[in-house]
Design an enzyme around this catalytic site. Sequence first.
Site, PDB file in Angstrom:
ATOM      1  N   ASN A 253       9.742 119.473  -9.715  1.00  0.00           N
ATOM      2  CA  ASN A 253      11.376 119.707  -9.448  1.00  0.00           C
ATOM      3  C   ASN A 253      11.889 118.758  -9.101  1.00  0.00           C
ATOM      4  OD1 ASN A 253      10.635 122.232 -10.551  1.00  0.00           O
ATOM      5  ND2 ASN A 253      10.534 123.460  -8.770  1.00  0.00           N
ATOM      6  N   HIS A 272       8.509 114.025 -10.686  1.00  0.00           N
ATOM      7  CA  HIS A 272       9.624 113.654 -11.448  1.00  0.00           C
ATOM      8  C   HIS A 272      10.707 113.190 -10.494  1.00  0.00           C
ATOM      9  CE1 HIS A 272       7.897 116.599 -14.951  1.00  0.00           C
ATOM     10  NE2 HIS A 272       7.118 115.543 -14.829  1.00  0.00           N
ATOM     11  N   CYS A 280      21.391 101.881  -8.691  1.00  0.00           N
ATOM     12  CA  CYS A 280      22.357 101.478  -9.665  1.00  0.00           C
ATOM     13  C   CYS A 280      21.489 100.606 -10.823  1.00  0.00           C
ATOM     14  CB  CYS A 280      23.059 100.257  -8.886  1.00  0.00           C
ATOM     15  SG  CYS A 280      23.988  99.214 -10.261  1.00  0.00           S
ATOM     16  N   GLY A 357       5.101 128.486 -11.334  1.00  0.00           N
ATOM     17  CA  GLY A 357       6.444 128.438 -12.036  1.00  0.00           C
ATOM     18  C   GLY A 357       6.554 127.327 -13.007  1.00  0.00           C
TER      19      GLY A 357
HETATM   20  P1  OAD Z   1       9.929 125.023 -17.781  1.00  0.00           P
HETATM   21  O1  OAD Z   1      11.299 125.685 -17.804  1.00  0.00           O
HETATM   22  O2  OAD Z   1       9.417 124.423 -18.807  1.00  0.00           O
HETATM   23  O3  OAD Z   1       8.814 126.367 -17.368  1.00  0.00           O
HETATM   24  C1  OAD Z   1       9.289 127.200 -16.173  1.00  0.00           C
HETATM   25  C2  OAD Z   1       8.429 128.051 -16.336  1.00  0.00           C
HETATM   26  O4  OAD Z   1       8.594 129.154 -15.162  1.00  0.00           O
HETATM   27  C3  OAD Z   1       8.442 129.195 -17.448  1.00  0.00           C
HETATM   28  O5  OAD Z   1       7.170 129.608 -17.969  1.00  0.00           O
HETATM   29  C4  OAD Z   1       8.971 130.563 -16.844  1.00  0.00           C
HETATM   30  O6  OAD Z   1       8.453 131.483 -17.496  1.00  0.00           O
HETATM   31  C5  OAD Z   1       8.621 130.562 -15.463  1.00  0.00           C
HETATM   32  N1  OAD Z   1       9.532 131.084 -14.390  1.00  0.00           N
HETATM   33  C6  OAD Z   1      10.841 130.981 -14.404  1.00  0.00           C
HETATM   34  N2  OAD Z   1      11.350 131.704 -13.363  1.00  0.00           N
HETATM   35  C7  OAD Z   1      10.493 132.081 -12.747  1.00  0.00           C
HETATM   36  C8  OAD Z   1      10.062 133.052 -11.905  1.00  0.00           C
HETATM   37  N3  OAD Z   1      11.100 133.385 -10.961  1.00  0.00           N
HETATM   38  N4  OAD Z   1       8.930 133.292 -11.210  1.00  0.00           N
HETATM   39  C9  OAD Z   1       7.812 132.887 -11.939  1.00  0.00           C
HETATM   40  N5  OAD Z   1       8.025 132.196 -13.052  1.00  0.00           N
HETATM   41  C10 OAD Z   1       9.153 131.705 -13.465  1.00  0.00           C
HETATM   42  O7  OAD Z   1       9.995 124.135 -16.358  1.00  0.00           O
HETATM   43  P2  OAD Z   1       9.218 123.042 -16.165  1.00  0.00           P
HETATM   44  O8  OAD Z   1       7.549 123.440 -16.376  1.00  0.00           O
HETATM   45  O9  OAD Z   1       9.234 122.880 -14.519  1.00  0.00           O
HETATM   46  O10 OAD Z   1      11.776 117.236 -16.420  1.00  0.00           O
HETATM   47  O11 OAD Z   1       9.392 121.783 -16.920  1.00  0.00           O
HETATM   48  C11 OAD Z   1       8.838 120.386 -16.496  1.00  0.00           C
HETATM   49  C12 OAD Z   1       9.625 119.440 -16.723  1.00  0.00           C
HETATM   50  O12 OAD Z   1      10.380 119.645 -18.094  1.00  0.00           O
HETATM   51  C13 OAD Z   1      10.919 119.320 -15.719  1.00  0.00           C
HETATM   52  O13 OAD Z   1      10.413 118.828 -14.508  1.00  0.00           O
HETATM   53  C14 OAD Z   1      12.009 118.802 -16.435  1.00  0.00           C
HETATM   54  C15 OAD Z   1      11.900 119.297 -17.789  1.00  0.00           C
HETATM   55  O14 OAD Z   1      12.210 118.397 -18.777  1.00  0.00           O
HETATM   56  C16 OAD Z   1      12.836 116.792 -15.736  1.00  0.00           C
HETATM   57  O15 OAD Z   1      12.559 115.627 -15.308  1.00  0.00           O
HETATM   58  C17 OAD Z   1      14.292 117.034 -15.588  1.00  0.00           C
END
Ligand code: OAD
Length: 444
Positions: A253, A272, A280, A357
């Site tokens: 996150n 990340h 800059c 999550g």
């Molecule tokens: P994702 O959106 O890929 O996955 C989030 C996961 O959390 C999903 O499987 C949802 O089902 C689950 N979820 C959502 N709300 C929840 C809750 N309240 N309780 C339990 N589970 C929940 O996000 P990330 O895996 O974090 O990169 O994505 C990884 C990276 O991809 C991020 O860091 C981002 C993105 O590109 C960046 O740098 C911006």
Amino acid sequence: MSKTLKRHSNHEKGGKRIQYTTNPNGAPASRSNNLTQSIPTNGIITIVNSDLEDTMDLDISQLKVNEQLKRKYRTLLKNKGILEFLVMFIAPIMSKQQVYQMLINLGYNHPPSKYKSVSIKKLVKILADFIINDESLKLTLPVISFGPRYTVDKFLSDLTLCSRILIVTGAGISTSLGIPDFRSFSGLYAQLDHLRLEDPQHAFNFKIFNRNPQIFFSIAHLILPPDGKVSITHDFMKVLQSKNKLLKNYTQNIDNLEVKAGITTDKLVQCHGSFASARCLSCFTKYPGSKIYSHIQQKIVPRCFNCYNRVKLNDEVSVNYGVIKPDITFFGEDLPKLYYKSIKQDISQCDMIIVIGTSLKVEPVASIVDRVAKKVPKILINRDAIPDRDFDLTFLGDCDNVTSYISQRLGSGWKIPNERYNPQQKLTCEVTDLDENIYRVSSP
Ligand code: OAD
């Protein structure tokens, strides 16, 4: 390794790519240095080098039985018994496709539509079940045990004993605060249609950012962290930290809320990066992230004062000249050095890993769990199951509910210091898939 989308194969370890040899008919694979190599197969199977890997977009429904192999497999099964057969053929490095091909070659029918959603461990178990129940083989069967189930009670008891817990988190731990995750139905990527990008992830692509920083700054306000609040799950990690149980939190996150929750810098790896700082792109001057918050809120590209002071009238500058970019790791950028400095040691030291999550779709974080020793309990807390990774125990549901449930079960010493935490909240934990050890936690 720079941040990449998940590769479908887990065959890369420590940056070195391992080649597998395989028979196109699905004979066992063996590890090689890109050369043809065979493993002992009683001379029955010739291993040839092909690049068949799980990354291949194989149409599973098109796989056909190889009658010759079928006869040989079945003869072997009858002569040697199931245990010797499995030991002989199910090599630990075998891919899911190869296990599936073996299942087909033995003449068993497993719906191709279910192929994607089963893990390799489950597929081997399905194969063993088919063999065990195959009356035509007339096998005298040894008792096959896949080890005792890792129960919820065992997990709770381990939590009280473990002292080096590795927690890997993703966007799901902040959704209860109103920050969207990325890949869910209503996640950020589903809200970017208007940008008409080939892939919504391009909003976080470094090359594209350099060509057109406006794209990112037009949507960054959607994921800016809210002021002040953290989730129950953030505070649950704080509880583990104050009990000296947290080895480290590896978070994907960028909202910096772990810091707001009080996770100390020695316990935190922001894989990340985060919105906490910015710099800059031209002169690399570092800025506090808050300096550009108002630009982000107003969808304006922030520019570096130092750089623009140097520009003279009629000078031509590139589109990314003097742009201040938050210290977030974009696709195509390297992860922060701290990640590489600490991950190997933390993987080898942890006595439990809890993944919360995240969809585990982005490498290299996605593979951390695969690199942890087999004996270390692996727990997933997520809304959705992740079938292609091996977890000992999965809690499906809202992570704030799951962490509340855990805290309630462990008693008052585990109270989560969060205004939304309610020790009296009615929460149930019910098994939904005994084979995969998946439970659902919900509030009725
Ligand atoms: P994702 O959106 O890929 O996955 C989030 C996961 O959390 C999903 O499987 C949802 O089902 C689950 N979820 C959502 N709300 C929840 C809750 N309240 N309780 C339990 N589970 C929940 O996000 P990330 O895996 O974090 O990169 O994505 C990884 C990276 O991809 C991020 O860091 C981002 C993105 O590109 C960046 O740098 C911006």
